[in-house]
Design an enzyme around this catalytic site. Sequence first.
Site, mmCIF file in Angstrom:
data_model
loop_
_atom_site.group_PDB
_atom_site.id
_atom_site.type_symbol
_atom_site.label_atom_id
_atom_site.label_comp_id
_atom_site.label_asym_id
_atom_site.label_seq_id
_atom_site.Cartn_x
_atom_site.Cartn_y
_atom_site.Cartn_z
ATOM 1 N N GLU A 213 -9.344 -6.896 -5.686
ATOM 2 C CA GLU A 213 -8.650 -5.760 -6.290
ATOM 3 C C GLU A 213 -7.391 -6.217 -6.990
ATOM 4 O OE1 GLU A 213 -7.747 -3.449 -2.868
ATOM 5 O OE2 GLU A 213 -9.799 -2.745 -2.600
ATOM 6 N N LYS A 215 -3.581 -6.409 -7.571
ATOM 7 C CA LYS A 215 -2.402 -6.213 -6.736
ATOM 8 C C LYS A 215 -1.332 -5.547 -7.584
ATOM 9 C CE LYS A 215 0.676 -8.357 -3.435
ATOM 10 N NZ LYS A 215 1.780 -7.449 -3.773
ATOM 11 N N ARG A 220 4.061 0.548 -1.054
ATOM 12 C CA ARG A 220 2.927 0.838 -0.181
ATOM 13 C C ARG A 220 3.116 2.195 0.483
ATOM 14 N NH1 ARG A 220 -0.165 -2.975 3.019
ATOM 15 N NH2 ARG A 220 -1.991 -1.849 3.793
ATOM 16 N N ARG A 240 5.548 1.334 4.258
ATOM 17 C CA ARG A 240 5.029 0.201 5.028
ATOM 18 C C ARG A 240 5.691 0.073 6.391
ATOM 19 N NH1 ARG A 240 4.540 -6.029 4.655
ATOM 20 N NH2 ARG A 240 6.751 -6.009 5.056
ATOM 21 N N GLU A 269 -0.931 2.554 -2.864
ATOM 22 C CA GLU A 269 0.300 2.101 -3.507
ATOM 23 C C GLU A 269 0.713 3.175 -4.508
ATOM 24 O OE1 GLU A 269 1.079 -1.189 -2.637
ATOM 25 O OE2 GLU A 269 2.632 -1.757 -4.058
ATOM 26 N N PHE A 368 -6.424 2.468 -1.955
ATOM 27 C CA PHE A 368 -7.365 1.355 -1.817
ATOM 28 C C PHE A 368 -8.026 1.295 -0.450
ATOM 29 C CE2 PHE A 368 -3.023 -0.573 -1.719
ATOM 30 C CZ PHE A 368 -2.949 -0.837 -0.369
ATOM 31 N N LYS A 456 -3.628 -12.302 -0.653
ATOM 32 C CA LYS A 456 -3.088 -12.009 -1.983
ATOM 33 C C LYS A 456 -2.949 -13.288 -2.789
ATOM 34 C CE LYS A 456 1.367 -11.545 0.256
ATOM 35 N NZ LYS A 456 2.421 -10.570 0.610
#
Length: 610
Positions: A213, A215, A220, A240, A269, A368, A456
């Site tokens: 996906e 980033k 978040r 987060r 996000e 996501f 990531k």
Amino acid sequence: MLLAALAARLEEVAATSSRREKAEVLAGLLRQAGPAELPVLVRYLEGELPQRRTGLGWRSLAGGPPPAAAATLEVLDVDAAMAAAAAEQGPGSTGRRRGHLLDLMGRATAAEQHLVAGLVSGELRQGAQRGVLVEALAGAAGVPAAVVRRALTLSGDVVEVAVAALGADGPAAARAALEAVRLEVGRPVSPMLAASAPDVPAALARTGAAVVEWKLDGVRVQVHRDEGPDGSPRVRVWTRTLEEVTGSLPEVVAAVAALPARTLVLDGEVLLLRPADDADEADDADDADDGVPAWQRRRPAPFQETSSRVATRGARAVAVAAAGAGAGDELPAEQPAPAGAVPGPAVRTSPDAGDGDGDPSPLQLVLFDVLHRDGEDLLDAPLRRRREVLLDLAPHLAVPGAAAAPRADGDEDGDDPSAPAAALAREALARGHEGVVVKGAGSPYAAGRRGAAWVKVKPRLTLDLVVLAVERGSGRRRGQLSNLWLGARDPEGRFGPPGGAVMLGKTFKGLTDAMLAWQTEHLRALAVPDADGREDGYVVHVRPELVVEIALDGVQTSPRYPAGLALRFARVVAHRPDKPAAEADTVAAVEALHAAARGLPDPGRDPDEA
DNA sequence: GTGTTAGCGTC
DNA sequence: CTCGGAT
DNA sequence: ATCCGAGGACGCTAACAC
């Protein structure tokens, strides 16, 4: 429990480097705590105050009273003082807050003062935080640490978990109470985190069969939705760190209220996007018809603008959101107007939103993951199934351009199995996003863990910069010269004397112990007197001769550094004593990086050439 | 009123 | 948010 | 595999300082 007893035991915790020993000491304290003390003690043991904001910090600790001779304070006396400080507001509140603190400090012994100061400043530095506390709770309750850890990630609340573990009668009951903790809509869970890898193949090697996906460089959010007594949707949003931001994000509330489900827990996000016609893609005639959602064709705003919007609270948040709601080109289903929002004439948009053209941008929610839907927990479902649920729920909101990557090692016909993922990463960067996240397709949602299931991948830029000064280290780095002031060459003297350097930021990261020792020695030799003629201050200025190779994630606009630019996540790769300062990178090179990240032409180049 | 600062949040 | 060191 | 602590840049808010 006497505060002095707590302080003494925590000194033992700080004195050992063994996590097991730390946990044993903490467990002993937890066993002694009474029911009223437990919630407070639990937070103190991980070095934090139960009050999320007291308005007190390191500054308010200066010039305190001398220590008391006798240890008379109870742990709950500290909590009373902190609660009183946290409750203060309005004119004069700073003084009254400090009054509560100083009153407490005046009744504290030296060791107790040290503990209180550590808690207030948030720098207790005893080598024990949440992770050690979990082991301590497990030890005190007589249950496996994994049981405590699981309960904590699902409840997000250490105090609740501690009460469940220690309020029960014996290990069996404690275990039952902890295992009864489950995901609840309306109570946030620790979000799943991602490890990192240098490139896509390395990431795939860790995940196996993967979903890839974009980033996105936003904030978040975890969004919960259930129904009120009258059946109307109730939506709450957390960040987060489980800070509630519902009041700051009316657009998110509205978007999730519009989804076709009764109850939901979603992960995603939020970020600001530029208007579509702001992007330089007008020449790409296929865009409108290739099935790419409109928002995916828009470039992201700089993170600072997203951050500004998310941090704006209360009535201003509603006003700004309403002003932005009509500015995009997305479908109503993607971004309904916030219910009850009334854009009035006094609406003031964020000064940064819209890149100076005055147009507020809509804040975009991108989802996501889905952890729960309509009574079904999905935490243990494999990612590929959670994605199906998500796409079924919100086809317009799912993460962009997700590509299924085949197994990194399974190579049937000679093609590079990571090619689709690499292509997606290139596209993400070309569209101005941070990079990609490679996620194991069969992995469950590992709340609170930074395991290998999500990896990531971000590009790493490097610059060769000049060290202008260095700050003295503290704690583990006491006695060393640690935090480097970094500058780029400014040959034309645009920001100072010609041939000088212009400061872009600081870093202490990336240094091994050996590098730290090396730079301490070599920078001492380059030290020059500061404005007061001294070389022994907190900041040691040096002749600008040492070049360091610096890695960074990007360049951002800065209100404080003279070039108007600063480095994002700068870290040292290597010292370059072999490289003359005259060959360090220039501020023009930094400006070029900044422009490229924003999708603009290099300001330092003649647009007619090439 | 305007500008500054500490605290606390995001990354 | 990044990184190195220690467990 | 985890945890911890060394600290980076920015922006918002409330209270302070003028």
